[in-house]
Design an enzyme around this catalytic site. Structure first.
Site, PDB file in Angstrom:
ATOM      1  N   GLY A 240     -13.548 -16.141  -7.513  1.00 52.32           N
ATOM      2  CA  GLY A 240     -14.263 -14.749  -7.210  1.00 52.32           C
ATOM      3  C   GLY A 240     -13.785 -14.423  -5.796  1.00 52.32           C
ATOM      4  O   GLY A 240     -13.332 -15.286  -4.889  1.00 52.32           O
TER       5      GLY A 240
ATOM      6  N   ASP B  77     -10.766   3.089 -13.840  1.00 47.16           N
ATOM      7  CA  ASP B  77     -11.790   3.969 -13.628  1.00 47.16           C
ATOM      8  C   ASP B  77     -12.019   5.079 -14.752  1.00 47.16           C
ATOM      9  O   ASP B  77     -12.372   6.126 -14.230  1.00 47.16           O
ATOM     10  CB  ASP B  77     -11.754   4.488 -12.183  1.00 47.16           C
TER      11      ASP B  77
ATOM     12  N   ASP C 281     -17.483  -3.373 -11.019  1.00 49.77           N
ATOM     13  CA  ASP C 281     -17.701  -1.846 -11.283  1.00 49.77           C
ATOM     14  C   ASP C 281     -17.160  -1.185 -12.550  1.00 49.77           C
ATOM     15  O   ASP C 281     -17.720  -0.231 -13.216  1.00 49.77           O
ATOM     16  CB  ASP C 281     -16.661  -1.160 -10.377  1.00 49.77           C
TER      17      ASP C 281
HETATM   18  N1  GLY Z   1     -15.709   1.564  -7.641  1.00 46.85           N
HETATM   19  C1  GLY Z   1     -14.937   1.593  -6.557  1.00 46.85           C
HETATM   20  C2  GLY Z   1     -16.484   1.805  -5.298  1.00 46.85           C
HETATM   21  O1  GLY Z   1     -17.444   1.446  -5.745  1.00 46.85           O
HETATM   22  O2  GLY Z   1     -16.202   1.812  -4.179  1.00 46.85           O
END
Ligand code: GLY
Length: 406
Positions: free
Chosen positions: A242, A123, A184
């Site tokens: 997935g 992240d 994400d």
């Molecule tokens: N990236 C984690 C979420 O969207 O909760």
């Protein structure tokens, strides 16, 4: 650099768009007026200003509890969403208080990356683009630039050459997480492109290019819905299967994941302009728009289109920003371009009218009724930091020509 004409077929994807069923629903929606936008902007700026005092040198938890964010140190994957709101507030208003608060955070980000505090995950874009890269882009801050390059290095270290992906979570030696990519991550890749621009070292860009090609190939299903996460065999580089993490089921479509797709593919296109990214972003967007309830704010999983399940307003705000970026890269004569623009504005009007927290209301966030992690019952029907951030980003995108931090 890789072949610049890569199309959907080149990455093993269908280019057939899922048909957008009801275009008129968006084209004829109640318009987003300048007055509504101005009121929302003024209210959001007041709330962010109030939060400067509330958080002081702390950060919000990822999601609020009963309308109130607890205060924590700079340790979560979400700190950047608060910093990003400060930068957006500064760009919207020009007020010194927002700039001072944003600048005051930078040494903490440098410390965090130097000491490797809770950075063993992917992240880095969410954290360092919205704080340190923003500081460099907006005011040329050198400390921000240095910290962000360290962050890009840390993200690059998660690149697995055999699988051609950035592993999302866990120590790279953890067999349970080996080869897991998640949708994400599309929003973390821009820090790698930015690092190549800054350092001249192409390795970051090559890793990002390879990852996004794998994302196009494996994370988008034939019907244009998305997997939240997907495992790649790290020995052979072949796709395995997935699985969801925050969605309703492995074969459902987690709404925020779809929104990360709507936004992430066009955000990456800014650096890697291959047609496949826009073609697939359109397919993913159509799937999302076809599954909205009457007030145009999605349920937390797109398997739900009516009933009492919670909405995820944060996914709606992310999708608005994604569509506003996507339309910039579509041909003027593409028939869906005007529909996406109308849809973005109509969803935003609904968020402002029905989901935003007015500056006169109690509560430390901007956008109510988001969901963090429904299966674990964390942050359900409350504020979340990324919902607040993307709501602000949408306000900025609708107000001015804006150079994204992404
Ligand atoms: N990236 C984690 C979420 O969207 O909760």
């Amino acid at each position: 650099m890789s072949n610049f004409r890569e199309t959907s077929a080149d990455v093993g994807q269908s280019a057939n768009r899922e048909v957008l069923v009801d275009k008129d629903k968006f084209l004829n929606a109640k318009p987003l007026t300048r007055e509504l936008l101005a009121k929302a902007k003024s209210s959001a700026l007041k709330k962010v200003a109030q939060s400067i005092d509330y958080f002081a040198d702390k950060y919000p938890e990822p999601a609020a509890l009963n309308g109130v964010y607890q205060k924590i140190g700079n340790i979560e994957w979400t700190s950047g969403f608060w910093s990003g709101q400060l930068w957006l507030a500064y760009q919207l208003s020009g007020e010194q208080q927002f700039l001072d608060a944003a600048l005051a955070q930078l040494s903490g980000y440098k410390h965090r990356i130097e000491q490797k505090i809770e950075v063993d995950h992917h992240d880095h874009g969410f954290l360092y683009l919205l704080s340190c890269v923003a500081a460099h882009k907006v005011v040329g801050n050198e400390l921000g630039r240095e910290a962000a390059i360290l962050s890009a290095d840390c993200l690059y270290a998660r690149y697995i050459e055999t699988g051609k992906i950035i592993q999302a979570w866990g120590n790279l030696n953890d067999p349970a997480e080996a080869g897991r990519m998640i949708i994400d991550c599309n929003l973390n890749l821009p820090i790698l492109y930015w690092a190549t621009e800054q350092t001249g070292d192409a390795k970051y860009r090559e890793a990002a290019n390879n990852h996004i090609r794998q994302a196009l190939k494996y994370l988008i299903r034939d019907n244009a819905s998305t997997f939240h996460t997907y495992f790649i065999d790290t020995l052979t580089g072949e796709g395995k299967y997935g699985a969801t993490h925050q969605g309703h089921a492995d074969d459902s479509c987690w709404a925020r994941g779809q929104a990360w797709g709507i936004s992430g593919f066009p955000f990456v296109y800014r650096y890697y302009p291959v047609p496949a990214l826009i073609e697939q972003a359109c397919r993913v967007t159509n799937y999302f728009l076809n599954r909205l309830p009457d007030d145009l704010v999605c349920y937390w999983d797109l398997d739900f289109t009516q009933g009492d399940e919670p909405r995820d307003s944060s996914a709606a705000a992310i999708a608005v920003c994604g569509m506003l970026e996507l339309t910039k890269h579509m041909p003027l004569l593409d028939p869906d371009r005007a529909v996406y623009e109308a849809a973005a504005k109509a969803i935003m009007a609904s968020l402002i009218e029905n989901y935003s927290c007015d500056s006169t209301e109690q509560g430390t966030g901007l956008l109510k009724h988001a969901v963090y992690h429904k299966p674990k019952n964390i942050g359900v029907d409350d504020y979340c930091t990324w919902g607040d951030y993307f709501y602000m980003e949408a306000l900025v995108r609708l107000e001015q020509i804006w150079e994204p931090y992404w």
